[in-house]
Enzyme design. Sequence first.
Site, short mmCIF file in Angstrom:
data_model
loop_
_atom_site.label_atom_id
_atom_site.label_comp_id
_atom_site.label_asym_id
_atom_site.label_seq_id
_atom_site.Cartn_x
_atom_site.Cartn_y
_atom_site.Cartn_z
N SER A 45 -21.49 -0.64 -21.15
CA SER A 45 -21.16 -0.40 -19.76
C SER A 45 -20.93 -1.77 -19.13
O SER A 45 -21.74 -2.68 -19.30
CB SER A 45 -22.28 0.35 -19.05
OG SER A 45 -21.74 0.97 -17.89
N GLU A 46 -19.81 -1.91 -18.43
CA GLU A 46 -19.35 -3.25 -18.04
C GLU A 46 -20.24 -3.96 -17.04
O GLU A 46 -20.09 -5.15 -16.81
CB GLU A 46 -17.89 -3.20 -17.55
CG GLU A 46 -17.63 -2.36 -16.31
CD GLU A 46 -17.29 -0.92 -16.65
OE1 GLU A 46 -17.66 -0.44 -17.74
OE2 GLU A 46 -16.66 -0.26 -15.79
N ASN A 47 -21.18 -3.25 -16.43
CA ASN A 47 -22.11 -3.94 -15.54
C ASN A 47 -23.14 -4.75 -16.33
O ASN A 47 -23.89 -5.54 -15.74
CB ASN A 47 -22.81 -2.96 -14.59
CG ASN A 47 -23.59 -1.90 -15.31
OD1 ASN A 47 -23.12 -1.33 -16.29
ND2 ASN A 47 -24.79 -1.61 -14.85
#
Lengths: 217, 233
Positions: A45-47
Amino acid sequence: MLDKNGIAKRIAKEVRDGFYVNLGIGIPTLVANFVRSDIHVEFQSENGVLGMGPFPFEGEEDADIINAGKQTITTLPGASFFDSALSFSMIRGQHVDLTILGAMEVAENGDIANWKIPGKMVKGMGGAMDLVASAENIIVAMTHTNKAGESKLLKRCTLPLTGVGCVKKIVTNLAVLEVVEGGFKLLERAPGVSVETIAEATEGNLIIEGDIPEMVI
Amino acid sequence: MIPKTVGGPAEALDGVKDGMTLMLGGFGLCGIPENAIAELVRLGVKDLTCISNNAGVDDFGLGLLLQKHQIKKMISSYVGENDEFERQMLSGELEVELTPQGTLAEKCRAAQAGFPAFYTPAGFGTEVAEGKETREFNGKMYVLEYAYKADFSFVKAWKGDEAGNLIFKGTARNFNPCMCGAAKITVAEVEELLPAGSLDPNEIHIPGIFVQRIFKGEKYEKRIEQRTVRTRN
């Protein structure tokens, strides 16, 4: 015709052993529920998390552990956390094997639009522009038509673009299609859906070669 | 050891003035500098340019500064979930620069690392690239993006020590490390502030050289935007 879970189930079959996968918000998130349990896959997840697990049990949610959809999540053994620059190094540097995301429009040249409706909705692109510009392997998960019944598979996108010439494969409630030179190549039909129905719902050029098999889900 | 500890948010934000450009860590409401934001509200500084991935929600995070009309320009990648933001943006009260998330992170990191600019494929062929220099490398097109220039950087870490060394927790890390040392003055707020020597040097995420001021946040609400759970069978 497939429902959202059906689309996710079909896409899950594209996930191979050893893949690092980035899932977008919406239908793509559901894909994690249907990936075979006998293969090794890690969700990014890009966070800033790799090795995402399911939602936490009630009472165990942690405000400091969320996904890009701002949902509380858990991590699996082997997981890691990292900062946003390193997260996009994974994406831009093509270390992520597969990107699955939603779209408002896809064009027959592989262009995608999914971040803005001028005058109506401007929420921002988040990480979508980085993802589509970098990923080698992008699958779009979406309904074939919008709420007004208009095709989302177009000759040219009408909305502001997220990326150009980047979409390779599309799984909709009606079909699986591949973006090839000259248009959308029809690969599979959803159960009970005819080629004619798909053709009617597709504004862009639809390439039909031979018998089109029904999806096996 | 070079001490970085300051007494609290008032001392930490000394020098923040109207019209400044600020970087604020956090993704959604996760890992935001809650105490620095509260102090910015208290100070009432205005005409701010804020670089932050999101703009908070109506009544929390940067939404608190929006309510008081303290922000002139917002630089973010995603601004949903905030009605007041949308209202100010559509009415033209608020200037908004939407930037792809990875580009935003890298513009911070470039400032931290001393790079004036970099090429990225993100946004090529879209309105994000309009008016920007583009260039082909190995058959692929890239857009030139510049490092940010900011006056203050406000970050939130889990643990820190008097020397300004920081350790982050979970996905609350996000943009915080990239913003350390990316502005003229970096202010870190932490949940636990420890004496120098308490943290294992092997486990430090951001060395104190990138941090000018550190303080212990009085309290953290840590609001959850999407509480998703599963039930036990």
